[in-house]
Design a protein around this motif. Structure first.
Motif, mmCIF file in Angstrom:
data_model
loop_
_atom_site.group_PDB
_atom_site.id
_atom_site.type_symbol
_atom_site.label_atom_id
_atom_site.label_comp_id
_atom_site.label_asym_id
_atom_site.label_seq_id
_atom_site.Cartn_x
_atom_site.Cartn_y
_atom_site.Cartn_z
ATOM 1 N N SER A 29 0.844 -1.192 0.000
ATOM 2 C CA SER A 29 0.000 0.000 0.000
ATOM 3 C C SER A 29 0.877 1.239 0.000
ATOM 4 C CB SER A 29 -0.897 0.030 1.240
ATOM 5 O OG SER A 29 -1.873 -0.984 1.184
ATOM 6 N N ALA A 30 0.395 2.251 -0.715
ATOM 7 C CA ALA A 30 1.022 3.568 -0.734
ATOM 8 C C ALA A 30 -0.053 4.558 -0.295
ATOM 9 C CB ALA A 30 1.533 3.898 -2.129
ATOM 10 N N ALA A 31 0.162 5.200 0.836
ATOM 11 C CA ALA A 31 -0.828 6.109 1.406
ATOM 12 C C ALA A 31 -0.565 7.531 0.919
ATOM 13 C CB ALA A 31 -0.766 6.056 2.926
ATOM 14 N N TYR A 32 -1.561 8.100 0.240
ATOM 15 C CA TYR A 32 -1.448 9.422 -0.363
ATOM 16 C C TYR A 32 -2.468 10.388 0.232
ATOM 17 C CZ TYR A 32 1.326 7.798 -4.417
ATOM 18 O OH TYR A 32 2.298 7.310 -5.242
ATOM 19 N N LEU A 33 -2.055 11.641 0.381
ATOM 20 C CA LEU A 33 -3.012 12.723 0.593
ATOM 21 C C LEU A 33 -3.597 13.089 -0.769
ATOM 22 C CD1 LEU A 33 -0.969 15.019 3.024
ATOM 23 C CD2 LEU A 33 -2.747 13.346 3.613
ATOM 24 N N ALA A 34 -4.696 13.818 -0.772
ATOM 25 C CA ALA A 34 -5.351 14.189 -2.026
ATOM 26 C C ALA A 34 -4.431 14.986 -2.951
ATOM 27 C CB ALA A 34 -6.621 14.977 -1.736
ATOM 28 N N ASP A 35 -3.466 15.719 -2.383
ATOM 29 C CA ASP A 35 -2.558 16.530 -3.206
ATOM 30 C C ASP A 35 -1.371 15.726 -3.754
ATOM 31 O OD1 ASP A 35 -0.831 16.167 -1.046
ATOM 32 O OD2 ASP A 35 -0.713 18.299 -0.540
ATOM 33 N N LYS A 36 -1.426 14.424 -3.647
ATOM 34 C CA LYS A 36 -0.419 13.480 -4.141
ATOM 35 C C LYS A 36 0.835 13.422 -3.264
ATOM 36 C CE LYS A 36 1.467 13.641 -8.325
ATOM 37 N NZ LYS A 36 1.592 13.643 -9.782
ATOM 38 N N THR A 37 0.729 13.887 -2.033
ATOM 39 C CA THR A 37 1.831 13.698 -1.094
ATOM 40 C C THR A 37 1.821 12.236 -0.662
ATOM 41 O OG1 THR A 37 1.661 15.959 -0.264
ATOM 42 C CG2 THR A 37 2.753 14.351 1.167
ATOM 43 N N LYS A 153 -2.914 11.121 -21.034
ATOM 44 C CA LYS A 153 -1.518 10.904 -20.630
ATOM 45 C C LYS A 153 -1.140 11.754 -19.415
ATOM 46 C CE LYS A 153 0.239 9.167 -24.976
ATOM 47 N NZ LYS A 153 -0.223 7.843 -24.699
ATOM 48 N N ALA A 154 -1.797 12.906 -19.239
ATOM 49 C CA ALA A 154 -1.510 13.781 -18.101
ATOM 50 C C ALA A 154 -1.843 13.128 -16.764
ATOM 51 C CB ALA A 154 -2.282 15.096 -18.244
ATOM 52 N N ASN A 178 -3.896 12.058 -9.600
ATOM 53 C CA ASN A 178 -4.009 12.884 -10.799
ATOM 54 C C ASN A 178 -5.441 12.919 -11.320
ATOM 55 O OD1 ASN A 178 -1.264 13.490 -10.751
ATOM 56 N ND2 ASN A 178 -0.733 11.745 -12.039
ATOM 57 N N LEU A 179 -6.107 11.797 -11.281
ATOM 58 C CA LEU A 179 -7.511 11.718 -11.672
ATOM 59 C C LEU A 179 -8.388 12.539 -10.732
ATOM 60 C CD1 LEU A 179 -9.997 10.457 -13.103
ATOM 61 C CD2 LEU A 179 -9.539 8.366 -11.829
ATOM 62 N N LEU A 180 -8.123 12.434 -9.439
ATOM 63 C CA LEU A 180 -8.862 13.214 -8.441
ATOM 64 C C LEU A 180 -8.692 14.708 -8.692
ATOM 65 C CD1 LEU A 180 -10.537 13.229 -5.789
ATOM 66 C CD2 LEU A 180 -8.347 13.147 -4.560
ATOM 67 N N SER A 183 -10.633 15.736 -11.785
ATOM 68 C CA SER A 183 -12.062 15.743 -11.471
ATOM 69 C C SER A 183 -12.452 16.998 -10.689
ATOM 70 C CB SER A 183 -12.409 14.497 -10.656
ATOM 71 O OG SER A 183 -13.729 14.546 -10.174
ATOM 72 N N ARG A 184 -11.638 17.359 -9.730
ATOM 73 C CA ARG A 184 -11.933 18.547 -8.922
ATOM 74 C C ARG A 184 -11.781 19.828 -9.729
ATOM 75 N NH1 ARG A 184 -9.597 16.623 -2.992
ATOM 76 N NH2 ARG A 184 -11.351 15.196 -2.597
ATOM 77 N N ARG A 185 -10.807 19.873 -10.642
ATOM 78 C CA ARG A 185 -10.672 21.045 -11.522
ATOM 79 C C ARG A 185 -11.900 21.199 -12.404
ATOM 80 N NH1 ARG A 185 -5.374 19.288 -11.917
ATOM 81 N NH2 ARG A 185 -5.782 18.238 -13.897
ATOM 82 N N GLU A 186 -12.362 20.080 -12.952
ATOM 83 C CA GLU A 186 -13.547 20.106 -13.807
ATOM 84 C C GLU A 186 -14.784 20.552 -13.013
ATOM 85 O OE1 GLU A 186 -16.314 16.740 -15.712
ATOM 86 O OE2 GLU A 186 -14.243 16.676 -16.414
#
Length: 189
Positions: A29-37, A153-154, A178-180, A183-186
């Motif tokens: 598992s890799a635990a990420y914050l929403a900002d990709k930290t 690709k982004a 990146n998908l999150l 989605s939030r930008r959209e």
């Protein structure tokens, strides 16, 4: 103030399609914050289950992927010890863990079964977030059209996908973040 969600991208390597008759060989598992930290990682190779056997189709796949097989068979530990350590790791994360998988249906099946069987509980409850399903909603496509080849690709960082559980958990976690973000930008305009 409530704790933030921690997105726990998890990848499983197994010797068959379901737990019980077959074994989870490795998971990470890799635990990420929403900002990709990237907050923390966890990885374990496991002893096989007593009486379980590799499925012939899966074992043929492993025969063609020897480097990944060798990696998941290095220093295996008892499932009881690994799953208890995993629960402690999840409980120590600085937020509420959300299971994230690609595909979540497969990875969560194994992780949840092993958590309940060997640790007695799941910090994820009964929930898992599937990256492909989320991509389907963002791309506004059918599910079967929401493949990695059709994703922008982004959304992809230059990270390896090796079928070594930790590599794949990190790669898929970055994809999810990146998908999150897309989605939030959209959603905001």
């Amino acid at each position: 103030m409530s704790k933030p969600e921690i997105y726990v991208s998890t990848d499983v390597e197994a010797d068959g399609p379901i737990p019980g008759p077959h074994s989870m060989l490795s998971f990470a598992s890799a635990a990420y914050l929403a900002d990709k930290t990237l907050v923390a990682t966890f990885s374990a190779n496991l002893d096989t289950l007593p009486g379980a056997h590799g499925h012939p189709d899966t074992m043929r796949w492993w025969a063609d992927n020897r480097a990944a097989w060798d990696a998941c068979r290095r220093d295996p530990q008892a499932p009881e010890a690994a799953m208890r350590a995993y629960v402690e790791w999840l409980d120590a994360l600085p937020g509420k863990p959300v299971f994230v998988g690609y595909p979540a249906a497969y990875d969560f099946l194994f992780v949840y079964w092993y958590l309940i069987r060997f640790a007695g509980r799941s910090p994820f409850s009964h929930s898992a977030l599937d990256i492909k399903s989320y991509a389907m909603a963002v791309l506004k496509t059918d599910y079967r059209e929401s493949t990695k080849r059709r994703m922008p690709k982004a959304w992809f960082d230059r990270l390896p996908h090796t079928h070594v559980a930790l590599d794949d958990a990190i790669e898929q976690g970055a994809l999810f973040c990146n998908l999150l973000a897309a989605s939030r930008r959209e959603a905001t305009g």
